[in-house]
Design an enzyme around this catalytic site. Structure first.
Site, PDB file in Angstrom:
ATOM      1  N   HIS A 404       0.801  -1.231   0.000  1.00  0.00           N
ATOM      2  CA  HIS A 404       0.000   0.000   0.000  1.00  0.00           C
ATOM      3  C   HIS A 404       0.832   1.279   0.000  1.00  0.00           C
ATOM      4  O   HIS A 404       0.272   2.365   0.172  1.00  0.00           O
ATOM      5  CB  HIS A 404      -0.944   0.042   1.202  1.00  0.00           C
ATOM      6  CG  HIS A 404      -2.023  -0.984   1.170  1.00  0.00           C
ATOM      7  ND1 HIS A 404      -3.262  -0.749   0.625  1.00  0.00           N
ATOM      8  CD2 HIS A 404      -2.039  -2.259   1.603  1.00  0.00           C
ATOM      9  CE1 HIS A 404      -4.012  -1.833   0.742  1.00  0.00           C
ATOM     10  NE2 HIS A 404      -3.286  -2.770   1.332  1.00  0.00           N
ATOM     11  N   ARG A 600      -5.479  11.937   6.239  1.00  0.00           N
ATOM     12  CA  ARG A 600      -4.433  12.043   7.238  1.00  0.00           C
ATOM     13  C   ARG A 600      -3.473  13.174   6.855  1.00  0.00           C
ATOM     14  O   ARG A 600      -3.201  13.402   5.675  1.00  0.00           O
ATOM     15  CB  ARG A 600      -3.656  10.710   7.333  1.00  0.00           C
ATOM     16  CG  ARG A 600      -4.397   9.652   8.112  1.00  0.00           C
ATOM     17  CD  ARG A 600      -4.670  10.068   9.530  1.00  0.00           C
ATOM     18  NE  ARG A 600      -3.474  10.092  10.314  1.00  0.00           N
ATOM     19  CZ  ARG A 600      -3.180   9.202  11.259  1.00  0.00           C
ATOM     20  NH1 ARG A 600      -4.022   8.226  11.551  1.00  0.00           N
ATOM     21  NH2 ARG A 600      -2.067   9.300  11.931  1.00  0.00           N
TER      22      ARG A 600
END
Ligand code: 26V
Length: 872
Positions: A404, A600
């Site tokens: 990822h 984030r």
């Protein structure tokens, strides 16, 4: 203490469990001759007494009131919204349990190959609304609770988010579970039942992020079923002895117990209700009575303190690794319990262990569960008597690894001395894997020491470290990235040597997806209704075949349809404004363009670029005459997102955003044209309010750094346009919706390395290179937003190495923002773009993604739940 399953007896059928299963099932047992037997008592009485799923409003109110009375021990006069939520949840849960039981029985009877999704994070959000939708009971509960004096919206609003994740990786896992059940795949999740989810974010008046714990289980969790009888012992520390035959004996150390909690995952419009099994750690001996009797109370509870700590809190970092012992213990505790459970279930079928890959596929969500690879080797070699080669062949056919991120700081590495201390037997196995692997590399590339050093599972240094991505790649059958560009980068950068060595066919791409149930129907019900009405296709059909959205394309030319489309966007803006008013007491103007960046906080995501762009706009407005300003379309900029508690620069960015907001929102010269909000405590539920309200959203990472992004898909599915760099899934979104419907800017991935080189070896003063940015930075440094010196470290990241290339992309970013302004002036054209964007997002359904995993990797098939047989 409940009885625990001895690890040595794993695989032997547990008598108690057999009874639990047959007692709740509809289907009789089949003996060896094929004859059916009802397991206990009178079959007719059993079947008549089994709860059906009554879907009418009177049954809903009856069930609700029953739970108020008997589960909650409350009455009509003292029932508040929270109590009503609990009663509704328990009543809906009854339906889920019936389907869950049938699903599990179906699997037990049919024995399909199953897939397991191992993820340290599951960012589930709220459940009640999703369960109602998937069960097809939304209207019945709306009417039912209304008759009892409640509003369904108020009830839904009482639920706390299950926030067992940091960001995209955890939310992806949640979308995949939804899609697994919706496509009837035998797919289970395994994770940890953290007592505290991701921290609650508070913003101090100065703009500092403060973290408070998130005790999400405080009011009990109606969506989980404790399985106190499903337990495994997990060992840490101790000694490992190698025997001559290659086997090892691991003894001593600390043992803790893993207890299962099951979360039911309903499919949309299917009976399939899969399972998410979360482990809680408990001390093996709850209480040491001897110490207690000897007056040593602290000693008596000591073991419980350390064991409980393992699943107490989710690590709040993403993209930075720390090498903390407790995090390593979390990873092993979870993988060991999950593997033991998977193997026990497999063995119940009576098949030999070498057939494991025919019945089990395990997906590793990033490297976090990679210890499962040496753990399965340990089980096969030390407990099942397999030789190395046969064990390795089983392992490498069971596991699949998804990467990822390619950011170097996010690639997990564990210090060798730490693994040696906590998991001595696993370190031996990792060294053996490495030895055999490097021998094979050496045979293919003789005398290439540099290559061996690059590919080794062990990085030399002080201390040596285990490279988890290498271990995961070597031990898996397939490796994939999460968007086309990212998968290419995996193949050409971090795992290049592995592609050369093993061949490219092992490495592929599965572009991420999102569930359209939550991210369109639930969060934007008016838009969903309009789509259903317009397509003249039931929503139960298009929500599962999202390509059907293409049917909206011709309606982009229909003025009446555009009007409805725009009116819904407007009402979603008002809904968001209402949220801001009631939670923060701030008034947001809704006759403006809504511009949103929610994710984030991280330097690579470049929230700093966005806030510096806002300041640029502010300075430009300040310099305008009133006449000039009249032509400006008002804009409201929203930010939300959490910073890792120790990430100083990310926290400074939040502080800057908050302080710029308080200055510009009160400046009479500009406040009618530009407003800025930082919404605290970003969550799945907040995203559900923000996303449908956005006109434009920002996905502006430095090219090549954002593996995929998934909120980009959510915005576009809801008709918000995309402003972004040529990165991650932005690229595929543009391919689908057409480049004329997105706003791209910035340097491309191949340029990045060279630009960074230039920064270091041929630096150009910022004033020369990018005067616009230099002017903005000057104003911040001069204290226009207060705290001049506080922002120095943040500004220095740009003035010095500027690793994320803000100075290279700033001008084209400002130009792209200008193009957005210009396009927005023509509302008709804008709404057309919005409609066409939604219409072309079909590819990004997580149903498509999960079926790609099922077909190309796991080799599993849908296994629909059959309707129960009627009593005879
Ligand atoms: C890494 C680490 C490193 C050790 C400390 C704790 C920790 C926690 C999480 C991570 C994972 C970072 C990778 C990640 O979250 N990637 C995101 O995955 C999304 C789903 O595929 C994707 O959309 C985002 O672009 C990607 O950044």
């Amino acid at each position: 203490m409940t009885s625990t399953i001895d690890t040595k007896s794993i695989g032997k059928p547990q008598r108690a469990r057999r009874h639990v299963r047959t007692l709740t099932g509809y289907l009789p047992e089949v003996d060896a001759t094929g004859k059916e037997h009802w397991p206990r008592g009178d079959e007719k009485v059993w079947k008549e007494a089994l709860r059906g799923v009554d879907k009418d409003v009177p049954s809903v109110t009856k069930s609700f009131v029953n739970h108020v009375q008997t589960s909650l021990a409350r009455q009509a006069y003292n029932l508040d919204d929270l109590g009503a939520y609990q009663a509704a949840a328990l009543s809906v849960r009854d339906n889920l349990i019936v389907n869950w039981n049938e699903t599990q029985l179906n699997y037990t009877r049919k024995n399909p190959k199953r897939a397991y999704y191992l993820s340290l994070e599951f960012l589930m959000g709220r459940t009640l609304d999703n369960a109602l939708l998937n069960l097809g009971l939304k209207e019945e509960y709306r009417d039912g609770v209304k008759k009892l004096g409640f509003s369904i919206e108020d009830i839904l609003d009482k639920e706390r988010d299950a926030a067992l994740g940091n960001g995209g990786l955890g939310r992806l896992a949640a979308c995949y579970l939804d899609s697994g059940s919706s496509t009837e795949l035998p797919l289970w999740g395994y994770g940890l039942r953290y007592k505290y989810g991701i921290f609650q974010q508070l913003i101090s008046p100065e703009g500092n992020q403060l973290e408070a714990p998130d005790p999400w289980l405080e009011n009990q969790n109606p969506w989980e079923l404790p399985r106190l009888d499903v337990t495994y012992e997990v060992r840490f520390y101790g000694q490992s002895e190698r025997l001559a035959n290659g086997r090892g004996i691991w003894q001593g150390g600390q043992e803790v117990v893993a207890v299962a909690y099951d979360v039911m995952i309903p499919g949309y419009g299917t009976k399939t209700t899969n399972n998410l099994r979360l482990w809680e750690s408990r001390p093996k001996r709850g209480f040491d009575l001897n110490s207690f009797n000897a007056g040593n109370y602290e000693g008596a509870v000591e073991s419980s303190n350390t064991a409980d700590a393992i699943t107490s809190v989710l690590y709040p970092n993403d993209h930075t690794s720390f090498g903390k012992e407790l995090r390593l213990k979390q990873q092993y505790f979870w993988t060991a319990a999950s593997l033991a459970d998977i193997i026990r279930r497999f063995k119940q079928q009576g098949k030999p262990m070498n057939q494991l890959p025919d019945y089990v596929a395990i997906q590793l969500n990033d490297t976090h569960p990679t210890l499962a690879i040496p753990e399965l080797m340990r089980i096969l070699i030390d407990e099942e008597d397999f030789g190395w080669d046969q064990a390795w062949s089983i392992v490498t056919n069971v596991f699949f690894y998804t990467n990822h991120t390619v950011l170097p700081e996010a690639l997990e590495k564990w210090p060798v001395p730490l693994i040696e201390h906590v998991l001595p037997r696993h370190l031996q196995i990792i060294y053996d894997i490495n030895l055999f692997f490097l021998q094979a590399v050496e045979r293919k590339y003789p005398n290439d020491r540099e290559r061996l050093a690059r590919m080794s599972l062990i990085e030399e240094g002080f201390p040596k470290q285990v490279r988890m991505a290498h271990l995961a790649a070597v031990g898996s059958r397939k490796v994939n990235g999460v968007a086309e560009l990212h998968s290419d980068l995996v193949k050409t950068t971090i795992l290049k040597d592995f592609v050369d060595f093993e061949g490219v066919s092992k490495f592929s791409n599965v572009t991420n997806g999102i569930t359209p149930r939550r991210w369109l129907d639930q969060c934007n019900p008016e838009l969903s209704d309009l789509i259903t009405k317009t397509l003249k296709v039931e929503k139960t059909v298009w929500l599962k075949d999202l390509a059907k959205l293409k049917g909206l394309i011709p309606f982009a030319e229909d003025a009446a349809f555009r009007k409805e489309w725009a009116a819904i966007k407007q009402r979603n803006k008002e809904r968001l404004a209402h949220y801001v008013q009631t939670t923060l007491g701030l008034t947001v103007r809704t006759d403006a363009m809504f511009d949103v960046q929610i994710k984030r906080l991280h330097e690579y995501k470049r929230q700093t670029l966005n806030i510096l762009g806002v300041i640029h706009r502010y300075l430009t407005l300040k310099a305008m005459t009133p006449e000039e300003k009249k032509k400006v379309n008002p804009r409201v900029v929203f930010f939300a997102g959490k910073a890792a508690p120790a990430y100083y620069i990310a926290k400074l960015t939040i502080r800057l955003i908050v302080n710029v907001a308080s200055k510009i929102n009160t400046d009479p010269d500009t406040k009618d044209y530009l407003q800025l909000y930082f919404l605290p405590d970003y969550s799945v539920s907040l995203a559900e309010v923000l996303i449908p309200a956005s006109d434009i959203s920002q996905h502006i990472s430095t090219a090549g750094t954002e593996a995929s992004g998934t909120s980009n898909m959510k915005f576009c599915l809801n008709g918000g346009l995309l402003l972004g760099t040529v990165d991650g899934a932005n690229i595929e979104i543009a391919e689908e919706v057409g480049e004329s419907n997105v706003f791209f800017f910035g340097h491309l991935t191949p340029a990045v390395e060279d630009l960074r080189y230039q920064h270091i070896y041929h630096p150009v003063p910022l004033e020369e290179k990018c005067p616009g940015l230099a002017r903005v930075i000057e104003q911040v440094a001069a204290g226009l937003f207060g705290d001049a010196e506080i922002y120095e470290p943040l500004l220095n990241t740009i003035r010095q190495t500027d690793y994320y290339l803000l100075s290279d992309d700033f001008d084209s970013y400002i130009a792209a923002l200008g193009m957005v302004d210009e396009a927005y002036q023509d509302q008709d054209e804008w709404v057309k773009k919005s409609i066409k964007t939604t219409a072309n997002m079909g590819k990004f359904s997580s149903d498509r993604a999960i079926l790609e995993y099922a077909e190309s990797f796991w080799n599993i098939e849908p296994s629909p739940v059959e309707a129960p047989k009627k009593a005879t």
